[in-house]
Design an enzyme around this catalytic site. Structure first.
Site, PDB file in Angstrom:
ATOM      1  N   ALA A  35      77.848  34.219  57.479  1.00 35.78           N
ATOM      2  CA  ALA A  35      77.119  35.237  58.248  1.00 35.78           C
ATOM      3  C   ALA A  35      76.890  34.751  59.677  1.00 35.78           C
ATOM      4  CB  ALA A  35      75.769  35.521  57.589  1.00 35.78           C
ATOM      5  N   ASP A  36      76.878  35.690  60.626  1.00 35.76           N
ATOM      6  CA  ASP A  36      76.421  35.351  61.976  1.00 35.76           C
ATOM      7  C   ASP A  36      74.992  35.895  62.138  1.00 35.76           C
ATOM      8  OD1 ASP A  36      76.647  38.076  62.474  1.00 35.76           O
ATOM      9  OD2 ASP A  36      78.470  37.900  63.654  1.00 35.76           O
ATOM     10  N   SER A  37      74.420  35.686  63.331  1.00 34.29           N
ATOM     11  CA  SER A  37      73.013  36.052  63.501  1.00 34.29           C
ATOM     12  C   SER A  37      72.802  37.560  63.318  1.00 34.29           C
ATOM     13  CB  SER A  37      72.509  35.609  64.876  1.00 34.29           C
ATOM     14  OG  SER A  37      73.243  36.264  65.897  1.00 34.29           O
TER      15      SER A  37
END
Lengths: 77, 245
Positions: A35-37
């Site tokens: 996941a990214d932010s």
């Protein structure tokens, strides 16, 4: 596994497109599940919608693993 | 070109000159329209003119709760919300040294804060859909300033930073955010100018004429289209060469 954990897992699998068996209690959204932010923000919003709860920003910051998410939501119910 | 069939678009300030033309342009390309504004009469008239696929959604943009609720109302009326055009704006002109707090605040509230609220409340659905278009309508004065419009220019410059930041954050989800910056456009507002004022202003415009609302609408249509998928964080100036930025 609890009903809550099942529902959380379903959201995570759908949103991040990961294999279900990768989503263990200690799996970090960012480090292990890719996941990214922005994904983490979307996940938190999806949890809020699914469970009808509010997750404040400071709590959201502490939700780093699948297990963290399940525990927070169980406590909030 | 620019087929928006099946897309749902919310346009604020649709009762005004530029907003009305934006609504016509998007509707003409096949979009379903949510027409927002404070005056219900002109919105109803526009909806009747457009015929099918037009929904009237009155909203007071100085009321934060009403603004937060508007994207949801629009999505309920139209079955979704794919395109958000923040066109609404007010002016409270006056020389800066004499500018009241109220005149400053009202312009910031409607022109900048309401746009922020509408963007925030609209993004969730766009992120989920992996497709969305935000087009904010700025102004050339946001870039070059204008005497008597410190509040308006500050709000419009604020839109530029807001739009670019949003563009950064949501780019990876197929959602774009862009700014259209009109110059000197023929609207009800500019019709009250005297001939002398008009001539003075036109001296600054290489094109030697005022712009038409439909020329602004065409820019909005492009940035709302699937064809503009790779354009984000951009400012499209529609000003007859008045400021080449």
């Amino acid at each position: 596994m609890s009903d809550i954990a099942d529902r959380v897992k379903k959201i995570v699998v759908e949103h991040l497109g990961v294999e279900e068996d990768k989503v263990s209690d200690s799996a970090s959204f960012i480090d292990d599940l890719g996941a990214d932010s922005l994904d983490t923000v979307e996940l938190v919003m999806a949890f809020e919608e699914e469970f009808g709860i509010e997750i404040p920003d400071d709590a959201a910051e502490n939700i780093q693993t699948f297990g963290d998410a399940v525990k927070f939501i169980e406590d909030a119910q | 070109m620019f087929d928006l069939t099946g897309k749902a678009a919310l346009v604020t300030g649709a009762s005004g000159g530029i907003g009305g033309e934006i609504a016509r342009a998007l509707h003409g390309a096949g979009a379903t329209l949510g027409l927002s504004g404070t005056r219900e009469g002109p919105l109803q008239a526009l909806a009747e003119e457009l015929g099918e696929r037009a929904h009237v959604l009155p909203c007071d943009l100085s009321d934060p709760a009403a603004v937060d609720a508007l994207p949801r109302r629009a999505a309920e009326a139209m079955g979704g919300l794919d395109i958000l055009v923040n066109n609404a704006g007010i002016t409270r002109d006056g020389l800066f040294m004499r500018m009241s707090d109220a005149d400053w605040q009202q312009v910031l509230d409607v022109n900048l804060t309401a746009t922020m609220r509408l963007c925030r409340a609209s993004l969730r659905g766009m992120m989920k859909a992996r497709w969305g278009r935000i087009v904010n309508v700025g102004s050339v004065v946001g870039s070059i300033g204008n005497p008597g419009q410190a509040n308006y220019a500050a709000a419009k410059a604020g839109l530029s930073g807001l739009t670019k930041s949003i563009a950064h954050e949501v780019a990876a989800r197929g959602v774009t955010a862009n700014l259209v910056a009109p110059g000197f456009i023929t609207t009800a507002m500019t019709e009250s100018l005297t001939e002398d004022q008009r001539a003075g202003l036109l001296q600054k415009v290489p094109m030697g004429r005022m712009g038409e609302a439909r020329e602004v609408a065409a820019a909005v249509l492009y940035l709302s289209s699937p064809e503009a998928a790779y354009v984000t964080g951009a400012t499209l100036h529609v000003n007859g060469g008045m400021a080449m930025l």
